[in-house]
Motif scaffolding. Structure first.
Motif, PDB file in Angstrom:
ATOM      1  N   ARG A 100       5.575   5.095   1.994  1.00  0.00           N
ATOM      2  CA  ARG A 100       4.810   6.543   2.547  1.00  0.00           C
ATOM      3  C   ARG A 100       5.072   7.123   0.462  1.00  0.00           C
ATOM      4  NH1 ARG A 100       1.335   6.660   5.792  1.00  0.00           N
ATOM      5  NH2 ARG A 100       1.855   4.370   7.913  1.00  0.00           N
ATOM      6  N   ASP A 101       4.787   8.321   0.908  1.00  0.00           N
ATOM      7  CA  ASP A 101       5.222   8.880  -0.557  1.00  0.00           C
ATOM      8  C   ASP A 101       6.466   9.869  -0.530  1.00  0.00           C
ATOM      9  OD1 ASP A 101       2.132   8.162  -1.206  1.00  0.00           O
ATOM     10  OD2 ASP A 101       1.934   9.998  -0.051  1.00  0.00           O
ATOM     11  N   ASP A 102       7.292   8.874  -0.609  1.00  0.00           N
ATOM     12  CA  ASP A 102       9.310   9.710  -0.765  1.00  0.00           C
ATOM     13  C   ASP A 102       9.253   8.452  -1.516  1.00  0.00           C
ATOM     14  OD1 ASP A 102      10.863  10.312   1.077  1.00  0.00           O
ATOM     15  OD2 ASP A 102      10.909   8.300   1.627  1.00  0.00           O
TER      16      ASP A 102
ATOM     17  N   TYR B 104       2.654  13.331  -5.691  1.00  0.00           N
ATOM     18  CA  TYR B 104       2.451  12.862  -4.965  1.00  0.00           C
ATOM     19  C   TYR B 104       2.330  11.346  -5.060  1.00  0.00           C
ATOM     20  CZ  TYR B 104       2.968  16.474  -1.558  1.00  0.00           C
ATOM     21  OH  TYR B 104       3.123  17.290  -0.821  1.00  0.00           O
ATOM     22  N   ASP B 105       2.452  11.044  -6.436  1.00  0.00           N
ATOM     23  CA  ASP B 105       1.602   9.275  -7.449  1.00  0.00           C
ATOM     24  C   ASP B 105       3.449   9.249  -7.687  1.00  0.00           C
ATOM     25  OD1 ASP B 105      -0.225  10.035  -6.496  1.00  0.00           O
ATOM     26  OD2 ASP B 105      -0.987  10.320  -8.565  1.00  0.00           O
ATOM     27  N   LEU B 106       4.701   8.586  -6.358  1.00  0.00           N
ATOM     28  CA  LEU B 106       5.754   8.079  -7.612  1.00  0.00           C
ATOM     29  C   LEU B 106       5.684   6.817  -7.539  1.00  0.00           C
ATOM     30  CD1 LEU B 106       6.929  10.072  -3.427  1.00  0.00           C
ATOM     31  CD2 LEU B 106       7.252  10.434  -6.084  1.00  0.00           C
TER      32      LEU B 106
ATOM     33  N   GLY C 194      -2.098   2.955  -4.743  1.00  0.00           N
ATOM     34  CA  GLY C 194      -2.164   4.555  -4.548  1.00  0.00           C
ATOM     35  C   GLY C 194      -1.172   4.636  -5.721  1.00  0.00           C
ATOM     36  N   GLY C 195      -0.605   5.697  -5.096  1.00  0.00           N
ATOM     37  CA  GLY C 195       0.421   6.790  -6.193  1.00  0.00           C
ATOM     38  C   GLY C 195       0.379   6.320  -7.778  1.00  0.00           C
ATOM     39  N   ALA C 196      -0.378   6.053  -8.384  1.00  0.00           N
ATOM     40  CA  ALA C 196      -0.625   5.863  -9.630  1.00  0.00           C
ATOM     41  C   ALA C 196      -0.914   6.828 -10.216  1.00  0.00           C
ATOM     42  CB  ALA C 196      -1.072   4.308  -9.942  1.00  0.00           C
TER      43      ALA C 196
ATOM     44  N   SER D 172       0.534  -1.050  -0.067  1.00  0.00           N
ATOM     45  CA  SER D 172       0.045   0.248  -0.068  1.00  0.00           C
ATOM     46  C   SER D 172       0.823   1.190  -0.042  1.00  0.00           C
ATOM     47  CB  SER D 172      -1.303   0.066   1.064  1.00  0.00           C
ATOM     48  OG  SER D 172      -1.833  -0.788   0.891  1.00  0.00           O
ATOM     49  N   THR D 173       0.647   2.247  -0.854  1.00  0.00           N
ATOM     50  CA  THR D 173       0.921   3.732  -0.637  1.00  0.00           C
ATOM     51  C   THR D 173       0.818   4.658  -0.058  1.00  0.00           C
ATOM     52  OG1 THR D 173       0.806   4.774  -2.926  1.00  0.00           O
ATOM     53  CG2 THR D 173       2.251   2.476  -2.385  1.00  0.00           C
ATOM     54  N   GLY D 174       1.026   5.664   0.279  1.00  0.00           N
ATOM     55  CA  GLY D 174       0.536   7.274   0.982  1.00  0.00           C
ATOM     56  C   GLY D 174       0.695   7.293   2.427  1.00  0.00           C
ATOM     57  N   ASP D 175       0.652   8.311   2.172  1.00  0.00           N
ATOM     58  CA  ASP D 175       0.581   9.140   3.606  1.00  0.00           C
ATOM     59  C   ASP D 175      -0.039   9.096   4.744  1.00  0.00           C
ATOM     60  OD1 ASP D 175       3.486   9.983   3.253  1.00  0.00           O
ATOM     61  OD2 ASP D 175       3.655  11.845   2.359  1.00  0.00           O
ATOM     62  N   GLU D 176      -1.257   9.228   3.752  1.00  0.00           N
ATOM     63  CA  GLU D 176      -2.423   9.236   4.973  1.00  0.00           C
ATOM     64  C   GLU D 176      -3.063   8.283   4.895  1.00  0.00           C
ATOM     65  OE1 GLU D 176      -2.386   8.413   1.585  1.00  0.00           O
ATOM     66  OE2 GLU D 176      -3.904   8.586   0.049  1.00  0.00           O
ATOM     67  N   LEU D 177      -2.416   6.904   5.233  1.00  0.00           N
ATOM     68  CA  LEU D 177      -2.495   5.429   5.447  1.00  0.00           C
ATOM     69  C   LEU D 177      -2.007   4.678   6.665  1.00  0.00           C
ATOM     70  CD1 LEU D 177      -2.270   3.585   2.126  1.00  0.00           C
ATOM     71  CD2 LEU D 177      -4.508   4.624   3.118  1.00  0.00           C
TER      72      LEU D 177
HETATM   73 MG    MG Z   1      -1.135   8.503  -2.347  1.00  0.00          MG
END
Ligand code: MG
Ligand code: AMP
Length: 402
Positions: A221-223, A251-253, A244-246, A178-183
């Motif tokens: 994380r989105d990093d 931030y879609d890395l 995510g991030g796609a 899973s990807t995302g700073d909000e998760l």
């Molecule tokens: Mg995301």
């Protein structure tokens, strides 16, 4: 944008069928048999009784009131070692072998025991209640074919045919990230604008049902550095699935970071709704599916692409089972994207199935998806449809089970 069919063909082209392994049958539920299975024995191995009663010669028990001499007993698993003579009966139980000379079973409901005598109450015909040798199957019969998915029935049959170890396809291994700073992980109750990472929970269950083995890589994380670190953990695994991030947000890395690790991108963006920004490629030997973050998008992309890929990797037919149903509401013309509409069945009318699409089809709406019965599959540029017309559907329970 690539059509769903073209995209699916590209994914399937990349999939290799997994190798074989030998496992014990108690661990083989859901696995795919890699070779034909031949019965090593006949079932039943000898003629046996189908009921509790008396093994007799039908000629001696052909009229009410006939009296037979009780000369012994044979329970299941034993043998009665002498030839039955005229006028004799042997007490017998279900599954016990017929004594030589006997040709029928007088069931106990049709007889009366009086000491060492048995009185016939109802005559019995020759062969009655006898299961002949090999009634169920005979030695040498090809009872299971390579490519069968093993359920409890097939496993029971394999056992009865004399097999304890089975050659099966290895399970494809699937890393979920899973990807995302909000998760936050399930179990935490997040504050502010954070949300619980639910995608991998659904995907893990789907993958298990589709025969795969899950490796949970957690949340990146989105990093770029953190993402790269997590992506590298999938090295050597058959499939890497991110959510995510796609898309194209800053931030879609996922694509950018995967490229820096050597991603060979096959495609990005498909003419489908939901799920447009899915990406597909290879990272080393690993097949990489970058799914969108919205829960309904990631689930439907998995149903369309990941299910097909996992089935193909086990030698199973990858096609989505499409069915027909009648629309319970009008639908406006579709655009250039193939649509997968969440819908519910109405009570069946005259044996026909009616489906009603949910009014709101936002790809973030997990509740609507979770309680949907079906997806209505609408081709790109489908003209307006009126209530009562036939549409193609996918039954969710069916495709989520296998
Ligand atoms: Mg995301
Ligand atoms: P993204 O593609 O990263 O922009 O994500 C799209 C939407 O999906 C955002 O609202 C995310 O918060 C949400 N999302 C991303 N990953 C997950 C996840 N693992 N579980 C639930 N929602 C998610």
């Amino acid at each position: 944008m690539l059509s769903v069919d073209e995209a699916l063909a590209r994914v399937l082209q990349a999939v290799r069928v997994k190798g074989r392994e030998t496992i014990h049958l108690v661990r083989a539920h859901g696995r795919v048999l890699a070779e034909d299975l031949v019965a090593r024995r006949s079932q039943p191995p000898l003629a046996v009784s189908a009921m509790d009663g008396y093994a007799v010669r039908a000629a001696d028990a052909d009229r009410p009131g006939a009296v037979l001499r009780l000369v012994g007993e044979v329970p299941a698993g034993r043998t009665f070692h002498r030839q039955l003579q005229a006028g004799e009966a042997v007490r017998i139980f279900t599954g016990a072998p017929l004594p030589a000379g006997a040709d029928a079973i007088l069931i106990q409901e049709h007889a009366r025991a009086e000491g060492d005598r048995v009185v016939v109450e109802k005559p019995v015909a020759r062969g009655r209640f006898v299961r002949p040798e090999g009634l169920d199957f005979v030695a040498g019969w090809v009872g299971l074919r390579a490519g069968s998915r093993l359920d409890g029935r097939l496993l029971g049959l394999a056992a009865a045919m004399g097999h304890a170890w089975l050659r099966v396809r290895q399970r494809p291994r699937v890393a979920l990230l899973s990807t995302g700073d909000e998760l936050v992980l399930p179990g935490e109750l997040p504050s502010g604008s954070r949300i619980i990472a639910s995608n991998a929970v659904s995907l893990a269950a789907f993958v298990e049902a589709w025969g795969g083995e899950v490796i949970d890589l957690g949340i990146a994380r989105d990093d770029p550095a953190d993402l790269a670190h997590h992506l590298t953990d999938a090295r050597g695994i058959d499939f890497l699935v991110t959510t995510g991030g796609a898309s194209v947000g800053s931030y879609d890395l996922v694509q950018q970071t995967a490229r820096s690790l050597g991603l060979q991108l096959e495609f990005w963006k498909i003419a489908m709704r939901p799920g447009k920004p899915m990406l597909f490629g290879r990272l080393g030997e690993t097949i990489f599916l970058g799914l969108p973050g919205n829960p309904v998008s990631s689930a439907i992309c998995a149903i369309v692409f990941l299910r097909a890929a996992l089935r193909a990797a086990q030698g199973l037919a990858p096609e989505l089972p499409l069915k027909e149903a009648r629309l319970a509401a009008d639908l406006a013309a579709n655009d250039e994207r193939q649509d997968f509409l969440r819908a519910q069945f109405l009570a069946a009318e005259g044996g026909e199935r009616w489906v009603r699409p949910a009014t709101l089809q936002d790809s973030s709406m997990l509740a609507t998806f979770a309680h949907a019965d079906a997806l209505i599959v609408r081709p790109a540029f489908d003209p307006p449809r009126r209530a009562g017309e036939q549409v193609r559907i996918v039954e969710l329970q069916e495709v989520l089970a296998a």
